[in-house]
Design an enzyme around this catalytic site. Structure first.
Site, short mmCIF file in Angstrom:
data_model
loop_
_atom_site.label_atom_id
_atom_site.label_comp_id
_atom_site.label_asym_id
_atom_site.label_seq_id
_atom_site.Cartn_x
_atom_site.Cartn_y
_atom_site.Cartn_z
N LYS A 278 1.05 -1.07 -0.02
CA LYS A 278 0.19 0.10 -0.04
C LYS A 278 0.85 1.11 0.04
O LYS A 278 1.82 1.40 0.50
CB LYS A 278 -0.82 0.08 1.41
N ARG A 352 -10.41 -11.31 2.20
CA ARG A 352 -11.48 -12.25 1.61
C ARG A 352 -10.82 -13.56 1.33
O ARG A 352 -11.76 -14.94 1.60
CB ARG A 352 -11.90 -11.78 0.13
N1 BES Z 1 -7.96 -3.54 4.61
C1 BES Z 1 -8.31 -3.16 3.35
C2 BES Z 1 -9.81 -2.37 3.18
C3 BES Z 1 -9.74 -1.18 3.74
C4 BES Z 1 -9.45 0.08 2.93
C5 BES Z 1 -10.13 -0.96 5.30
C6 BES Z 1 -9.59 1.23 3.43
C7 BES Z 1 -10.12 0.18 5.60
C8 BES Z 1 -9.93 1.34 4.76
C9 BES Z 1 -8.33 -4.45 2.36
O1 BES Z 1 -7.53 -5.41 2.75
C10 BES Z 1 -7.85 -4.03 0.89
O2 BES Z 1 -6.61 -3.74 0.93
N2 BES Z 1 -8.81 -4.04 -0.02
C11 BES Z 1 -8.30 -3.50 -1.31
C12 BES Z 1 -8.96 -4.45 -2.24
C13 BES Z 1 -8.36 -4.19 -3.56
C14 BES Z 1 -6.97 -4.42 -3.97
C15 BES Z 1 -9.27 -4.88 -4.89
C16 BES Z 1 -8.88 -2.13 -1.53
O3 BES Z 1 -10.03 -1.82 -1.15
O4 BES Z 1 -8.29 -1.31 -2.12
MN MN Z 2 -5.49 -5.37 2.02
#
Ligand code: BES
Ligand code: MN
Ligand code: ZN
Length: 495
Positions: A278, A352
């Site tokens: 990230k 997921r």
């Molecule tokens: N933990 C994150 C989701 C999240 C984002 C929680 C912002 C709280 C605040 C999750 O694991 C994630 O990174 N999701 C990605 C999925 C994408 C790569 C399809 C996302 O939502 O960016």
């Molecule tokens: Mn994630």
């Protein structure tokens, strides 16, 4: 913090909170009691000098003597009051009380039954009010001051004051108190550093909880997780020096259970994204990616205190999602516990994958319902913002009931669809499905992915990625972990 219900004259409050509807006189026993103590100065202030008009959350502080103070809390126009507005006002009054130095005990008048047209959940009785007062006051007072030299939490006791407290009100008050404890527990655990809150730390904590509340517990280590066939979950954690753990706590009632429910909390103790790392700013709050796990651990403690006749299984697949030489990689094909294969398209869509195996595990428990709660998708923030939780599932009746209860619990929810067409998004050439499917409909696509790993016909999915952290739209708590959906889930389990 202690929670007590008492007769008005028996109060030990340093500060008493009474109410005022806009342009209405309060003629409750409590107001009369306070007015008398003030030599009728209170009624002069409110109704003659009109110091406040009683708008929602407006407060008027008045000193009766050196060790007793009053806050008159505005509740707005009576016909506009809803449960949620009442909850918000209670939280702001509690915060106002906190600013008065030396106050250790605050007492709340118990509002009379509100019986009017029941549009917008505006009808509530004294037992609901008691529940709301204890939970919202505690939430309003919350701060995480463990690492602060200057402690902010000075209030030790919250009292509900009324001369006619019956067993129904007492029960509502009790649920409110245990709910607020569950929320505080979850908020504290989410606030704690990810350095400390590792999978092992949460597993140890779960053991302590099990001991204290007499729950069955099974903790699976890495080897045992492998033996169970949860290889998809294992892959997510393999880039971290902190080993994964899978926890399973069970509350069983003394009598035959009326229903059996499995409750799964996403438990990524830190989500760096893995090799799909990230950006720094997106990582800032990622110690909160175990909010689901913290919530279900709080909930099972409340449930074992309330002792309803249901069986509750709490599950969490705990691990860290880190980039390293041993991380799982883009293009890897993982096999979940139910044999379905997943092509890793993006290592940051890890929640997921861990939930997939937890859902398969839940299938082995022969429960009537499976519910998961997860900070799952950034996309839910785009669609619903930071103050509405996304609800999905495969049983419309269950979804409707859950959303109805969320409204009665002063929480915002909205249903998002899971359509079969979404499987096109996740089509893979080499596996049953990919774990991500492009930028469109991210929340629904993630839910469709999950739906492949449960056999339950009563599966509900709660995406709290937008609501797990409170911001200025949330009027009950300060910025930080919100404890969202804990109230709704407890009320749902008790229903
Ligand atoms: N933990 C994150 C989701 C999240 C984002 C929680 C912002 C709280 C605040 C999750 O694991 C994630 O990174 N999701 C990605 C999925 C994408 C790569 C399809 C996302 O939502 O960016
Ligand atoms: Mn994630
Ligand atoms: Zn995550």
């Amino acid at each position: 913090m202690r929670f007590l219900t008492k007769k008005i004259e028996e109060n030990c409050s340093d500060m008493i909170i009474s109410y005022m509807f806009e342009n209405e006189r309060n003629d409750s026993e409590m107001f009369k009691y306070l007015n008398k103590l003030s030599n009728k100065e209170l009624e002069k202030q409110l109704y003659e000098y009109k110091t406040i008009k009683g708008a929602l959350s407006e407060t008027f502080k008045y000193s009766l003597n050196n060790d007793k103070k009053v806050i008159i809390l505005g509740l707005g126009k009576k016909e506009n009051l809803t449960r949620k507005k009442f909850a918000q006002a209670i939280a702001s009054a509690a915060r106002c009380a906190k600013t008065i130095t030396g106050a250790k005990t605050i007492g709340f008048e118990l509002i009379e039954n509100i019986n009017q047209c029941d549009c917008n959940y505006s009808n509530f009785e004294k037992d609901d009010a008691a529940k709301i007062i204890f939970s919202s006051a505690r939430i309003g007072l919350y701060s995480f001051d463990k690492y602060l030299h200057e402690k902010k939490d000075t209030i030790e006791t919250i009292e509900i004051l009324d001369n006619e407290i019956n067993s129904k009100i007492e029960y509502g008050a009790q649920i409110g108190a245990y709910t607020s404890y569950a929320m505080k527990f979850a908020k504290d655990l989410v606030n704690e550093s990810a350095q400390i809150v590792t999978p092992e730390y949460i597993a140890d904590l779960a053991c302590e909880i099990a001991k204290e509340h007499n729950l069955n517990i099974k903790i699976y280590n890495k080897k045992e997780i492998k033996e169970l066939g949860m290889n998809a979950f294992l892959a997510v954690g393999q880039g971290s020096v902190n080993e994964p753990k899978f926890i399973h706590l069970t509350y069983k009632p003394k009598q035959n259970p009326r229903k059996k429910i499995a409750l799964i909390g996403k438990g990524i103790t830190f989500d760096a994204g893995g090799l799909d790392i990230k950006p720094a700013t997106s990582m800032l709050n990622m110690k909160n990616d175990m909010t689901g796990a913290a919530s279900v651990l709080g909930i099972i403690q409340a449930i074992s205190k309330i002792e309803p006749d249901i069986e509750l299984h709490v599950l969490s697949a705990l691990c860290e999602n880190m980039p390293s030489g041993s991380s799982y990689k883009q293009g890897d094909v993982l096999t979940a516990k139910n044999g379905k294969t997943i092509e890793v398209d993006n290592t940051d869509a890890e929640g997921r994958i861990t939930l997939a195996d937890a859902l398969c595990y839940a299938d082995t428990l022969e429960v009537d319902e499976v519910i998961d709660i997860a900070t799952l998708t950034g996309a839910v923030i785009v669609s619903l913002g930071t103050n509405i939780t996304g609800i999905m599932g495969n049983n419309q009746k269950q979804i409707d009931k859950f959303i109805e209860i969320s409204k009665k619990s002063c929480e915002n929810t909205w249903q998002m669809p899971i359509l079969d067409e979404l499987k096109e998004n996740l089509k893979s050439d080499i596996a049953d499905m990919k774990n991500t499917g492009g930028k469109n409909a991210g929340t629904s696509t993630a839910a469709w992915f999950l739906s492949n790993f449960t056999k339950s016909k009563n599966w509900l999915h709660i995406d709290i990625a937008g609501t797990a952290m409170a911001d200025k739209l949330n009027k009950e708590t300060i910025f930080g972990p919100s404890g969202v959906m804990i109230r709704t889930l407890i009320n749902y389990l008790l229903s």
